[in-house]
Motif scaffolding. Sequence first.
Motif, PDB file in Angstrom:
ATOM      1  N   ARG A  47       1.031  -1.278  -0.138  1.00 31.06           N
ATOM      2  CA  ARG A  47      -0.130   0.221   0.205  1.00 31.06           C
ATOM      3  C   ARG A  47       0.712   1.350   0.018  1.00 31.06           C
ATOM      4  O   ARG A  47       1.919   1.053   0.634  1.00 31.06           O
ATOM      5  CB  ARG A  47      -0.685  -0.006   1.356  1.00 31.06           C
ATOM      6  CG  ARG A  47      -1.936  -1.054   1.158  1.00 31.06           C
ATOM      7  CD  ARG A  47      -2.985  -0.634   2.439  1.00 31.06           C
ATOM      8  NE  ARG A  47      -3.926  -1.976   2.642  1.00 31.06           N
ATOM      9  CZ  ARG A  47      -5.220  -1.503   3.102  1.00 31.06           C
ATOM     10  NH1 ARG A  47      -5.338  -0.180   3.574  1.00 31.06           N
ATOM     11  NH2 ARG A  47      -5.860  -2.505   3.369  1.00 31.06           N
ATOM     12  N   SER A  51      -3.132   5.218   2.078  1.00 31.70           N
ATOM     13  CA  SER A  51      -3.898   4.240   2.391  1.00 31.70           C
ATOM     14  C   SER A  51      -3.604   3.274   3.395  1.00 31.70           C
ATOM     15  O   SER A  51      -4.583   2.674   4.038  1.00 31.70           O
ATOM     16  CB  SER A  51      -4.038   3.299   0.914  1.00 31.70           C
ATOM     17  OG  SER A  51      -2.829   2.886   0.571  1.00 31.70           O
ATOM     18  N   SER A  67       4.523   0.931  -0.950  1.00 31.15           N
ATOM     19  CA  SER A  67       4.520   0.489  -2.129  1.00 31.15           C
ATOM     20  C   SER A  67       5.483  -0.599  -2.586  1.00 31.15           C
ATOM     21  O   SER A  67       6.320  -0.265  -3.393  1.00 31.15           O
ATOM     22  CB  SER A  67       4.791   1.878  -3.106  1.00 31.15           C
ATOM     23  OG  SER A  67       3.817   2.803  -2.877  1.00 31.15           O
ATOM     24  N   GLU A 105      -4.332   0.843 -11.894  1.00 28.21           N
ATOM     25  CA  GLU A 105      -4.146   2.054 -11.337  1.00 28.21           C
ATOM     26  C   GLU A 105      -2.496   2.669 -11.265  1.00 28.21           C
ATOM     27  O   GLU A 105      -1.739   1.624 -11.434  1.00 28.21           O
ATOM     28  CB  GLU A 105      -4.328   2.153  -9.680  1.00 28.21           C
ATOM     29  CG  GLU A 105      -5.915   1.602  -9.364  1.00 28.21           C
ATOM     30  CD  GLU A 105      -6.066   1.172  -7.847  1.00 28.21           C
ATOM     31  OE1 GLU A 105      -7.297   0.947  -7.315  1.00 28.21           O
ATOM     32  OE2 GLU A 105      -5.218   1.490  -6.935  1.00 28.21           O
ATOM     33  N   HIS A 107      -0.038   4.405  -9.014  1.00 30.53           N
ATOM     34  CA  HIS A 107       0.369   4.900  -7.776  1.00 30.53           C
ATOM     35  C   HIS A 107       1.566   5.950  -7.770  1.00 30.53           C
ATOM     36  O   HIS A 107       2.526   5.489  -8.203  1.00 30.53           O
ATOM     37  CB  HIS A 107       0.488   3.997  -6.701  1.00 30.53           C
ATOM     38  CG  HIS A 107      -0.410   2.844  -6.283  1.00 30.53           C
ATOM     39  ND1 HIS A 107      -0.582   2.000  -5.374  1.00 30.53           N
ATOM     40  CD2 HIS A 107      -1.896   3.033  -7.118  1.00 30.53           C
ATOM     41  CE1 HIS A 107      -1.864   1.197  -5.654  1.00 30.53           C
ATOM     42  NE2 HIS A 107      -2.547   2.109  -6.428  1.00 30.53           N
ATOM     43  N   SER A 111       1.306   9.471  -2.582  1.00 33.58           N
ATOM     44  CA  SER A 111       0.060   8.504  -2.240  1.00 33.58           C
ATOM     45  C   SER A 111      -1.246   8.824  -2.870  1.00 33.58           C
ATOM     46  O   SER A 111      -2.404   8.374  -2.445  1.00 33.58           O
ATOM     47  CB  SER A 111      -0.256   8.627  -0.543  1.00 33.58           C
ATOM     48  OG  SER A 111       0.755   8.146   0.425  1.00 33.58           O
ATOM     49  N   ASN A 112      -1.236   9.291  -4.103  1.00 33.80           N
ATOM     50  CA  ASN A 112      -2.377   9.292  -5.108  1.00 33.80           C
ATOM     51  C   ASN A 112      -2.493   8.059  -5.804  1.00 33.80           C
ATOM     52  O   ASN A 112      -1.527   7.564  -6.220  1.00 33.80           O
ATOM     53  CB  ASN A 112      -2.273  10.567  -5.882  1.00 33.80           C
ATOM     54  CG  ASN A 112      -2.075  11.898  -5.238  1.00 33.80           C
ATOM     55  OD1 ASN A 112      -3.200  12.179  -4.558  1.00 33.80           O
ATOM     56  ND2 ASN A 112      -1.226  12.696  -5.611  1.00 33.80           N
ATOM     57  N   ARG A 113      -3.678   7.510  -5.983  1.00 37.50           N
ATOM     58  CA  ARG A 113      -4.095   6.532  -7.024  1.00 37.50           C
ATOM     59  C   ARG A 113      -4.661   7.165  -8.133  1.00 37.50           C
ATOM     60  O   ARG A 113      -5.983   7.882  -8.099  1.00 37.50           O
ATOM     61  CB  ARG A 113      -5.127   5.278  -6.237  1.00 37.50           C
ATOM     62  CG  ARG A 113      -4.764   4.654  -5.057  1.00 37.50           C
ATOM     63  CD  ARG A 113      -5.996   4.110  -4.485  1.00 37.50           C
ATOM     64  NE  ARG A 113      -5.594   3.378  -3.273  1.00 37.50           N
ATOM     65  CZ  ARG A 113      -5.594   1.944  -3.162  1.00 37.50           C
ATOM     66  NH1 ARG A 113      -5.591   1.438  -4.463  1.00 37.50           N
ATOM     67  NH2 ARG A 113      -5.154   1.274  -2.219  1.00 37.50           N
ATOM     68  N   ARG A 139     -11.525  -3.096  -4.274  1.00 39.71           N
ATOM     69  CA  ARG A 139     -11.032  -2.417  -5.744  1.00 39.71           C
ATOM     70  C   ARG A 139     -12.232  -1.395  -5.710  1.00 39.71           C
ATOM     71  O   ARG A 139     -12.174  -0.196  -6.431  1.00 39.71           O
ATOM     72  CB  ARG A 139     -11.312  -3.258  -6.965  1.00 39.71           C
ATOM     73  CG  ARG A 139     -10.129  -4.378  -6.741  1.00 39.71           C
ATOM     74  CD  ARG A 139      -8.639  -3.767  -7.491  1.00 39.71           C
ATOM     75  NE  ARG A 139      -8.187  -2.776  -6.346  1.00 39.71           N
ATOM     76  CZ  ARG A 139      -7.550  -3.314  -5.195  1.00 39.71           C
ATOM     77  NH1 ARG A 139      -7.435  -4.307  -5.137  1.00 39.71           N
ATOM     78  NH2 ARG A 139      -6.978  -2.352  -4.537  1.00 39.71           N
ATOM     79  N   ALA A 142     -11.459   1.650  -3.551  1.00 40.63           N
ATOM     80  CA  ALA A 142     -10.483   2.573  -4.345  1.00 40.63           C
ATOM     81  C   ALA A 142     -11.195   3.436  -5.168  1.00 40.63           C
ATOM     82  O   ALA A 142     -10.930   4.381  -5.386  1.00 40.63           O
ATOM     83  CB  ALA A 142      -9.335   1.579  -4.738  1.00 40.63           C
ATOM     84  N   ALA A 147      -9.549   7.058  -5.799  1.00 41.01           N
ATOM     85  CA  ALA A 147      -8.983   7.464  -6.665  1.00 41.01           C
ATOM     86  C   ALA A 147      -9.069   8.995  -7.248  1.00 41.01           C
ATOM     87  O   ALA A 147     -10.292   9.372  -6.867  1.00 41.01           O
ATOM     88  CB  ALA A 147      -9.572   6.682  -7.909  1.00 41.01           C
ATOM     89  N   GLU A 204       1.949  -6.278  -9.621  1.00 37.23           N
ATOM     90  CA  GLU A 204       2.295  -5.016  -8.996  1.00 37.23           C
ATOM     91  C   GLU A 204       3.764  -4.711  -9.729  1.00 37.23           C
ATOM     92  O   GLU A 204       4.396  -5.568  -9.595  1.00 37.23           O
ATOM     93  CB  GLU A 204       2.382  -4.660  -7.552  1.00 37.23           C
ATOM     94  CG  GLU A 204       1.121  -5.250  -6.812  1.00 37.23           C
ATOM     95  CD  GLU A 204       1.068  -5.136  -5.486  1.00 37.23           C
ATOM     96  OE1 GLU A 204       2.277  -4.288  -4.809  1.00 37.23           O
ATOM     97  OE2 GLU A 204      -0.058  -5.391  -4.897  1.00 37.23           O
TER      98      GLU A 204
END
Length: 289
Positions: A47, A51, A67, A105, A107, A111-113, A139, A142, A147, A204
């Motif tokens: 994460r 988040s 992350s 998404e 990232h 910390s922005n999606r 999901r 988010a 988002a 990821e």
Amino acid sequence: MLLTPGMAAFDMDGTLLNEASQMTEGTRAALFKLQEKGCKLVLSTGRMFGSAQVPIDSFPFDGYVCSNGAAIYEKDGTLVRRFYLSKEMVIDAIHALRQEPIYYELHDTNSNRWMVQEDRERLEAIIEQDASVEGVSMRQFAFYRLARVAPLAEMLQKIESGEAEIVKFFVWDNNPERLKRVAEQFNPWQEQVTITSSGKQNIEVIPHGVSKWEGLLYFCKTWGIAPEQVMAFGDAENDREALTGAGYSVAMENATPAIKQIAKYIAPHHNDDGVARFILERVIGEPTI
């Protein structure tokens, strides 16, 4: 004989948190007892920092590896190290991902999606197909609550200008073959990226050489703690390096077979306060029911 870690690192989803993405009171109490013994506590998660804060409800961790190791934060939330994907690679990958019927998404270090506005309707249809599929509820949360959305041209401009430093692509789908095909699309950048997973329904994409373990080694050096003194908890592929490097490697009962195989210890299921029970029984020395 009780275990004596100098630092304990915790994956979140499937490990520290239950299936409702909550850190229970029993887990909080066990972590406080561990901290009182002088053990440093670090969140080690896929994460982003923002988040990661929601389910822990102000618990005072000593550091954060977020992350999957691409962003490292001190106790007070100060970003001290970051690794992000190249602008050219991110832009090319966006164009490629937009051709696939999958949820994705971007990232960033703040910390922005991010989601591309032109893909919003298509992504919504994907996550609304079957509410019973693992990971759908997260999901949906988010998508609707977390988002940030930007038109494609604006998104590309943010990346090109450096306003948005992308640390990770998060790709989700309930079809493993489709995920495999998407992962193969990153082959042209295999020297720039590492592909890992926090569950069987996602991949990821992070900068090459980045891992949770590399992030934990930053704190080992900062606090003078040897890798042999690190206790790492995890359940998925993105925990592999941490469980391989830590002196006390703990896989959850719900972990994948491959991850269980590399761990020295197995903790109870994450829905049964597995982290708390392991700490109380093996580190604190208190019997649990």
